[in-house]
Design a protein around this motif. Structure first.
Motif, short mmCIF file in Angstrom:
data_model
loop_
_atom_site.label_atom_id
_atom_site.label_comp_id
_atom_site.label_asym_id
_atom_site.label_seq_id
_atom_site.Cartn_x
_atom_site.Cartn_y
_atom_site.Cartn_z
N ASN A 1 0.82 -1.23 0.00
CA ASN A 1 0.00 0.00 0.00
C ASN A 1 0.84 1.26 0.00
O ASN A 1 0.55 2.21 0.73
N ILE A 2 1.88 1.28 -0.80
CA ILE A 2 2.73 2.46 -0.92
C ILE A 2 2.00 3.48 -1.79
O ILE A 2 1.53 3.16 -2.86
N GLN A 3 1.90 4.70 -1.31
CA GLN A 3 1.17 5.74 -2.01
C GLN A 3 2.08 6.49 -3.00
O GLN A 3 2.24 7.70 -2.91
N ARG A 4 2.66 5.74 -3.92
CA ARG A 4 3.52 6.32 -4.95
C ARG A 4 3.28 5.58 -6.25
O ARG A 4 2.80 4.46 -6.25
N ASP A 5 3.70 6.20 -7.33
CA ASP A 5 3.68 5.59 -8.64
C ASP A 5 5.06 4.98 -8.89
O ASP A 5 6.05 5.43 -8.30
N GLU A 6 5.14 3.99 -9.77
CA GLU A 6 6.43 3.36 -10.07
C GLU A 6 7.48 4.39 -10.48
O GLU A 6 8.64 4.28 -10.11
N SER A 7 7.06 5.39 -11.25
CA SER A 7 8.00 6.40 -11.74
C SER A 7 8.52 7.30 -10.62
O SER A 7 9.54 7.98 -10.79
N GLN A 8 7.86 7.30 -9.47
CA GLN A 8 8.29 8.12 -8.34
C GLN A 8 9.28 7.40 -7.43
O GLN A 8 9.78 7.97 -6.47
N ILE A 9 9.53 6.13 -7.73
CA ILE A 9 10.46 5.35 -6.92
C ILE A 9 11.74 5.12 -7.72
O ILE A 9 11.73 4.42 -8.74
N ASP A 10 12.82 5.72 -7.27
CA ASP A 10 14.11 5.57 -7.92
C ASP A 10 14.64 4.16 -7.68
O ASP A 10 14.35 3.54 -6.65
N ASP A 11 15.42 3.66 -8.62
CA ASP A 11 15.97 2.30 -8.48
C ASP A 11 16.86 2.17 -7.25
O ASP A 11 16.99 1.07 -6.70
N ASP A 12 17.47 3.25 -6.82
CA ASP A 12 18.35 3.21 -5.65
C ASP A 12 17.64 3.59 -4.35
O ASP A 12 18.29 3.77 -3.32
N THR A 13 16.32 3.68 -4.39
CA THR A 13 15.56 4.00 -3.19
C THR A 13 15.76 2.92 -2.13
O THR A 13 15.60 1.73 -2.41
N ALA A 14 16.09 3.35 -0.93
CA ALA A 14 16.24 2.41 0.18
C ALA A 14 14.86 1.85 0.54
O ALA A 14 13.86 2.56 0.49
N LEU A 15 14.83 0.58 0.90
CA LEU A 15 13.56 -0.03 1.30
C LEU A 15 13.18 0.37 2.72
O LEU A 15 12.01 0.53 3.03
N PHE A 16 14.18 0.55 3.56
CA PHE A 16 13.94 0.87 4.97
C PHE A 16 14.53 2.24 5.28
O PHE A 16 15.16 2.86 4.44
N GLY A 17 14.33 2.73 6.48
CA GLY A 17 14.88 4.03 6.87
C GLY A 17 14.21 5.16 6.12
O GLY A 17 12.99 5.20 6.01
N ASN A 18 15.01 6.06 5.58
CA ASN A 18 14.48 7.26 4.92
C ASN A 18 13.90 7.00 3.53
O ASN A 18 13.31 7.88 2.95
N GLY A 19 14.07 5.80 3.00
CA GLY A 19 13.55 5.48 1.67
C GLY A 19 12.05 5.26 1.69
O GLY A 19 11.27 6.19 1.89
N LEU A 20 11.64 4.02 1.50
CA LEU A 20 10.22 3.68 1.50
C LEU A 20 9.66 3.51 2.91
O LEU A 20 8.47 3.32 3.10
N LYS A 21 10.56 3.55 3.90
CA LYS A 21 10.17 3.48 5.32
C LYS A 21 9.43 2.19 5.65
O LYS A 21 8.47 2.18 6.41
N LEU A 22 9.91 1.07 5.09
CA LEU A 22 9.31 -0.22 5.38
C LEU A 22 9.75 -0.70 6.76
O LEU A 22 10.72 -0.21 7.32
N ASP A 23 9.02 -1.69 7.30
CA ASP A 23 9.37 -2.24 8.60
C ASP A 23 9.52 -3.76 8.49
O ASP A 23 9.49 -4.31 7.39
N SER A 24 9.68 -4.43 9.62
CA SER A 24 9.93 -5.87 9.61
C SER A 24 8.76 -6.68 9.04
O SER A 24 8.97 -7.71 8.41
N VAL A 25 7.54 -6.21 9.24
CA VAL A 25 6.38 -6.89 8.65
C VAL A 25 6.45 -6.78 7.13
O VAL A 25 6.18 -7.75 6.41
N ASP A 26 6.84 -5.62 6.63
CA ASP A 26 7.00 -5.42 5.20
C ASP A 26 8.11 -6.31 4.64
O ASP A 26 8.01 -6.83 3.53
N ALA A 27 9.19 -6.49 5.42
CA ALA A 27 10.28 -7.36 4.99
C ALA A 27 9.77 -8.78 4.78
O ALA A 27 10.14 -9.45 3.81
N THR A 28 8.91 -9.23 5.67
CA THR A 28 8.31 -10.56 5.52
C THR A 28 7.48 -10.63 4.24
O THR A 28 7.53 -11.62 3.51
#
Length: 93
Positions: free
Chosen positions: A27-54
């Protein structure tokens, strides 16, 4: 015989699939074009958590037919690009 152009196209396809699946599944509120290939999955990037990692591990299994093992280096979840590299390496092995 595969060419560099084929490898580039394969990588682009994998990157787009990763972005599309992450957006839909998490449920990320972005379009594919708004996510850079080098975007971090966690932390300041997409801000995912351990549930998202699963959920990413489930995505790897369901979409790419890749089973993550304990021996896999967890750094593959660092960014969209590192996840793509992990998928391509697993598919080629």
């Amino acid at each position: 015989m595969f060419t560099i152009k084929d490898d580039i196209e394969k990588r682009k396809d994998v990157l787009l699939t990763i972005k599309t699946e992450i957006i839909q599944r998490l449920n990320i509120q972005r379009d594919e074009s708004q996510i850079d290939d080098d975007t971090a999955l966690f932390g300041n990037g997409l801000k995912l958590d351990s549930v998202d990692a699963t959920e990413i591990v489930v995505l790897l299994d369901k979409v790419f037919d890749i089973k993550v093992t304990e021996s896999d280096d967890p750094s593959y979840m660092r960014s969209i690009n590192s996840l793509a590299t992990f998928i391509i390496q697993k598919k080629n092995s």
